[in-house]
Design a protein around this motif. Structure first.
Motif, PDB file in Angstrom:
ATOM      1  N   UNK A 128     -78.995  43.915 -18.238  1.00 50.86           N
ATOM      2  CA  UNK A 128     -77.637  44.061 -18.767  1.00 50.86           C
ATOM      3  C   UNK A 128     -77.234  42.765 -19.481  1.00 50.86           C
ATOM      4  N   UNK A 129     -76.105  42.786 -20.179  1.00 46.83           N
ATOM      5  CA  UNK A 129     -75.598  41.548 -20.799  1.00 46.83           C
ATOM      6  C   UNK A 129     -75.159  40.568 -19.736  1.00 46.83           C
ATOM      7  N   UNK A 130     -74.611  41.080 -18.617  1.00 46.46           N
ATOM      8  CA  UNK A 130     -74.181  40.205 -17.512  1.00 46.46           C
ATOM      9  C   UNK A 130     -74.156  41.008 -16.225  1.00 46.46           C
ATOM     10  N   UNK A 131     -74.254  40.276 -15.121  1.00 45.48           N
ATOM     11  CA  UNK A 131     -74.107  40.855 -13.780  1.00 45.48           C
ATOM     12  C   UNK A 131     -72.861  40.219 -13.183  1.00 45.48           C
ATOM     13  N   UNK A 132     -71.962  41.058 -12.674  1.00 40.43           N
ATOM     14  CA  UNK A 132     -70.649  40.642 -12.184  1.00 40.43           C
ATOM     15  C   UNK A 132     -70.577  40.853 -10.679  1.00 40.43           C
ATOM     16  N   UNK A 133     -70.600  39.768  -9.918  1.00 35.75           N
ATOM     17  CA  UNK A 133     -70.437  39.852  -8.473  1.00 35.75           C
ATOM     18  C   UNK A 133     -68.958  39.769  -8.145  1.00 35.75           C
ATOM     19  N   UNK A 134     -68.492  40.736  -7.365  1.00 35.51           N
ATOM     20  CA  UNK A 134     -67.099  40.771  -6.964  1.00 35.51           C
ATOM     21  C   UNK A 134     -66.973  40.107  -5.602  1.00 35.51           C
ATOM     22  N   UNK A 135     -66.795  38.798  -5.648  1.00 37.95           N
ATOM     23  CA  UNK A 135     -66.633  38.006  -4.440  1.00 37.95           C
ATOM     24  C   UNK A 135     -67.750  36.999  -4.273  1.00 37.95           C
ATOM     25  N   UNK A 136     -67.405  35.898  -3.619  1.00 40.41           N
ATOM     26  CA  UNK A 136     -68.402  34.866  -3.339  1.00 40.41           C
ATOM     27  C   UNK A 136     -69.409  35.317  -2.291  1.00 40.41           C
ATOM     28  N   UNK A 137     -68.958  36.139  -1.336  1.00 41.02           N
ATOM     29  CA  UNK A 137     -69.863  36.554  -0.258  1.00 41.02           C
ATOM     30  C   UNK A 137     -71.078  37.314  -0.780  1.00 41.02           C
ATOM     31  N   UNK A 138     -70.920  38.344  -1.610  1.00 41.65           N
ATOM     32  CA  UNK A 138     -72.138  39.029  -2.062  1.00 41.65           C
ATOM     33  C   UNK A 138     -73.043  38.125  -2.901  1.00 41.65           C
ATOM     34  N   UNK A 139     -72.459  37.265  -3.716  1.00 43.67           N
ATOM     35  CA  UNK A 139     -73.262  36.356  -4.533  1.00 43.67           C
ATOM     36  C   UNK A 139     -74.002  35.354  -3.650  1.00 43.67           C
ATOM     37  N   UNK A 140     -73.293  34.730  -2.724  1.00 42.23           N
ATOM     38  CA  UNK A 140     -73.918  33.734  -1.848  1.00 42.23           C
ATOM     39  C   UNK A 140     -75.005  34.371  -0.980  1.00 42.23           C
ATOM     40  N   UNK A 141     -74.745  35.560  -0.454  1.00 44.48           N
ATOM     41  CA  UNK A 141     -75.744  36.230   0.377  1.00 44.48           C
ATOM     42  C   UNK A 141     -76.950  36.672  -0.452  1.00 44.48           C
ATOM     43  N   UNK A 142     -76.702  37.118  -1.677  1.00 45.92           N
ATOM     44  CA  UNK A 142     -77.824  37.467  -2.556  1.00 45.92           C
ATOM     45  C   UNK A 142     -78.693  36.230  -2.797  1.00 45.92           C
ATOM     46  N   UNK A 143     -78.065  35.138  -3.211  1.00 43.00           N
ATOM     47  CA  UNK A 143     -78.828  33.921  -3.493  1.00 43.00           C
ATOM     48  C   UNK A 143     -79.612  33.460  -2.275  1.00 43.00           C
ATOM     49  N   UNK A 144     -78.965  33.469  -1.128  1.00 38.86           N
ATOM     50  CA  UNK A 144     -79.612  32.990   0.094  1.00 38.86           C
ATOM     51  C   UNK A 144     -80.840  33.818   0.444  1.00 38.86           C
ATOM     52  N   UNK A 145     -80.683  35.133   0.421  1.00 39.69           N
ATOM     53  CA  UNK A 145     -81.741  36.004   0.930  1.00 39.69           C
ATOM     54  C   UNK A 145     -82.728  36.487  -0.130  1.00 39.69           C
ATOM     55  N   UNK A 146     -82.342  36.505  -1.407  1.00 39.43           N
ATOM     56  CA  UNK A 146     -83.269  36.984  -2.444  1.00 39.43           C
ATOM     57  C   UNK A 146     -83.878  35.846  -3.247  1.00 39.43           C
ATOM     58  N   UNK A 147     -83.143  34.729  -3.366  1.00 39.36           N
ATOM     59  CA  UNK A 147     -83.615  33.641  -4.218  1.00 39.36           C
ATOM     60  C   UNK A 147     -83.919  32.363  -3.435  1.00 39.36           C
ATOM     61  N   UNK A 148     -83.487  32.304  -2.179  1.00 38.23           N
ATOM     62  CA  UNK A 148     -83.704  31.107  -1.383  1.00 38.23           C
ATOM     63  C   UNK A 148     -82.914  29.908  -1.864  1.00 38.23           C
ATOM     64  N   UNK A 149     -81.743  30.155  -2.438  1.00 36.37           N
ATOM     65  CA  UNK A 149     -80.905  29.058  -2.923  1.00 36.37           C
ATOM     66  C   UNK A 149     -79.463  29.293  -2.494  1.00 36.37           C
ATOM     67  N   UNK A 150     -78.571  28.437  -2.964  1.00 39.07           N
ATOM     68  CA  UNK A 150     -77.163  28.597  -2.599  1.00 39.07           C
ATOM     69  C   UNK A 150     -76.283  28.519  -3.838  1.00 39.07           C
ATOM     70  N   UNK A 151     -75.087  29.079  -3.736  1.00 40.27           N
ATOM     71  CA  UNK A 151     -74.124  29.096  -4.838  1.00 40.27           C
ATOM     72  C   UNK A 151     -73.361  27.785  -4.873  1.00 40.27           C
ATOM     73  N   UNK A 152     -72.851  27.456  -6.065  1.00 35.91           N
ATOM     74  CA  UNK A 152     -72.084  26.223  -6.197  1.00 35.91           C
ATOM     75  C   UNK A 152     -70.607  26.406  -5.859  1.00 35.91           C
ATOM     76  N   UNK A 153     -70.158  27.636  -5.656  1.00 38.66           N
ATOM     77  CA  UNK A 153     -68.798  27.889  -5.194  1.00 38.66           C
ATOM     78  C   UNK A 153     -67.745  28.093  -6.262  1.00 38.66           C
ATOM     79  N   UNK A 154     -68.082  27.921  -7.533  1.00 41.51           N
ATOM     80  CA  UNK A 154     -67.103  28.109  -8.598  1.00 41.51           C
ATOM     81  C   UNK A 154     -66.992  29.580  -8.977  1.00 41.51           C
ATOM     82  N   UNK A 155     -65.819  29.947  -9.488  1.00 39.90           N
ATOM     83  CA  UNK A 155     -65.628  31.279 -10.055  1.00 39.90           C
ATOM     84  C   UNK A 155     -66.142  31.253 -11.489  1.00 39.90           C
ATOM     85  N   UNK A 156     -66.321  32.413 -12.064  1.00 38.87           N
ATOM     86  CA  UNK A 156     -66.719  32.514 -13.463  1.00 38.87           C
ATOM     87  C   UNK A 156     -68.219  32.519 -13.644  1.00 38.87           C
TER      88      UNK A 156
END
Length: 180
Positions: free
Chosen positions: A108-136
């Motif tokens: 897609x042109x972009x992937x839109x996560x609605x909330x920090x929790x799904x993004x942070x959990x995705x990064x942790x469990x699928x990519x082995x990394x963590x989010x920086x905490x900013x919106x946008x």
């Protein structure tokens, strides 16, 4: 027998894919993403400029978003719950892996996560990394696809007002229009 969860609305080449945390029982019963009457998704969507029409939570609106506006929908965790407290680490682990597989190759042109929790959990469990905490717009991408994170419009997320939700989604809409 009632449906067990919401179906994914995914296809290659969409303009945007929305990723929620997990479906609510109200959404599963209605077979509409963000169907809870107090969820602010639909008013946020209508006022943001992301689409050029007013829609309400219905199966017809879901089809319209998918077919006319090329917006897809899925969740990190497909198991419905009444709230985030009912989700467990195993849900996030399995959900992140399954989401990664569902998104692979869709471009897609972009992937839109609605909330920090799904993004942070995705990064942790699928990519082995963590989010920086900013919106946008995020520094990390998924298979080279830009990722946006906005506050979840759930009524449980009262820390963010409807005008703030609209403002954040309007930034994504502008970014998409500008072709960035």
């Amino acid at each position: 027998m009632p449906p067990a969860t919401l179906p994914d609305l995914l296809a290659p080449g969409l303009r945007l894919i929305s990723v929620g945390l997990n479906p609510s029982p109200a959404s599963v019963a209605a077979q509409v993403y963000f169907a809870h009457p107090r969820n602010r998704f639909w008013p946020m969507l209508d006022a943001s400029g992301l689409i050029d029409e007013t829609l309400s939570p219905s199966p017809d609106s879901m089809r319209r978003l998918f077919e006319a506006h090329r917006i897809g929908f899925t969740d990190l965790v497909k198991r419905p719950t009444a709230g985030v407290a009912q989700l467990r680490a195993a849900d996030y682990r399995a959900g992140a892996s399954a989401l990664r597989m569902r998104l692979h190759g869709l471009a897609p042109r972009a992937i839109w996560f609605q909330g920090r929790t799904p993004w942070a959990q995705y990064l942790r469990h699928a990519e082995g990394s963590s989010a920086d905490g900013d919106w946008g717009l995020q520094t990390q991408s998924i298979d080279g696809v830009p990722v946006w994170v906005t506050p979840n419009p759930s009524p449980a997320n009262a820390a963010y007002s409807l005008p703030e939700l609209i403002r954040q989604l309007a930034e994504l809409a502008t970014w998409l229009r500008l072709g960035a």
